[in-house]
Write an enzyme that holds these catalytic residues in place. Structure first.
Site, PDB file in Angstrom:
ATOM      1  CG  ASP A  60     -10.431  61.964 -17.891  1.00 38.54           C
ATOM      2  OD1 ASP A  60     -11.369  61.779 -17.093  1.00 38.54           O
ATOM      3  OD2 ASP A  60      -9.607  61.088 -18.192  1.00 38.54           O
ATOM      4  CE  LYS A 104     -11.377  58.670 -16.975  1.00 38.48           C
ATOM      5  NZ  LYS A 104      -9.974  58.502 -17.335  1.00 38.48           N
ATOM      6  CB  CYS A 136      -9.420  58.983 -21.095  1.00 39.46           C
ATOM      7  SG  CYS A 136      -7.952  58.807 -20.061  1.00 39.46           S
TER       8      CYS A 136
HETATM    9  N1  TIU Z   1      -7.717  61.471 -20.100  1.00 38.81           N
HETATM   10  C1  TIU Z   1      -6.774  60.899 -20.846  1.00 38.81           C
HETATM   11  O1  TIU Z   1      -6.929  60.705 -22.047  1.00 38.81           O
HETATM   12  N2  TIU Z   1      -5.563  60.605 -20.210  1.00 38.81           N
HETATM   13  C2  TIU Z   1      -4.353  60.581 -20.856  1.00 38.81           C
HETATM   14  O2  TIU Z   1      -3.335  60.305 -20.236  1.00 38.81           O
HETATM   15  N3  TIU Z   1      -4.335  60.923 -22.180  1.00 38.81           N
HETATM   16  C3  TIU Z   1      -3.261  61.100 -22.974  1.00 38.81           C
HETATM   17  O3  TIU Z   1      -3.434  61.262 -24.189  1.00 38.81           O
HETATM   18  N4  TIU Z   1      -2.042  61.135 -22.433  1.00 38.81           N
END
Ligand code: TIU
Length: 222
Positions: free
Chosen positions: A24, A129, A162
């Site tokens: 991500d 995802k 994530c």
């Molecule tokens: N990619 C991921 O970690 N999504 C989140 O929403 N992370 C947060 O820390 N908000």
């Protein structure tokens, strides 16, 4: 057998069985006006790891090892976004709302794109995802099995959301997991530290951690 100097002890793997999963690294988490900022976070910490993540990706590419990218995103009609996820809390923008980088966390929008310096190559797998974990409702497990991958190196954001969720999913599916400590970041310094500590506690109960330099040393000559 190859070896990476890691904690709580060395991480061992056979040649081509290792892959890098970059979680991500999207504008939505790293830039103002995106999903991370909508939740009230200071997003400036995320950009600091970009050069290190790039170095790790390039090391895997040079060693001709698989690099897999993930993107947290949803379909434009939000049919894969649970209302509980969209409606939680009081963000300034909800998933699907129009912000300065397009619709927040919607596939194909400018904000959902991977940061340009870390863009996937055309031959690399990109997993879209809908959840925090990269195994939930995706083809990731099938892709890894197809390529005989048993050992995973993780980078990306955020460490305790994530990245950690995906490592736990992978660990339960029988993969050996190694987190690149300096190629992951959180909005909260203390959560990053705590996640790293809990992953490698209890004889690597979830996985191992190592620096990017040690990982690159270990994958050389694979
Ligand atoms: N990619 C991921 O970690 N999504 C989140 O929403 N992370 C947060 O820390 N908000």
């Amino acid at each position: 057998m190859h070896n990476i100097k890691a904690l709580p002890f060395d991480f061992k793997f056979d040649g081509q069985t290792i892959a890098l999963i970059v979680i991500d690294m999207q504008r939505d988490f790293a830039e103002p006006g995106g999903f991370g900022a909508s939740l009230g976070n200071d997003v400036s910490r995320i950009g600091t790891i970009v050069p290190t993540v790039k170095k790790l990706i390039e090391g895997f590419r040079q060693a001709q090892l698989s690099v897999i990218h993930t993107m947290e995103c949803h379909l434009p009609d939000l049919s894969d976004c649970p209302p509980a996820k969209r409606n939680r809390g009081s963000p300034t923008l909800r998933i699907g709302d129009v912000g300065p980088m397009g619709r927040v966390l919607i596939a194909g929008e400018p904000g959902t794109a991977i940061i340009s310096e870390l863009a996937p190559l055309p031959n690399e797998v990109v997993i879209k995802k809908p959840g925090k974990g990269a195994f939930y409702a995706t083809r990731l497990d099938d892709e890894l099995k197809l390529h005989g991958i048993t050992h995973l190196v993780f980078a990306g954001v955020t460490t305790e959301v994530c990245v950690q969720t995906t490592m736990r999913e992978a660990n339960d599916r029988g993969y050996d997991c190694l987190l690149a400590e300096d190629a992951t970041e959180s909005y909260f310094a203390e959560f990053k530290t705590a996640a790293i500590d809990m992953i490698r506690a209890q004889s690597a109960i979830v996985g191992w951690t190592a620096t990017t330099d040690e990982i690159l040393k270990g994958i050389n000559n694979v």
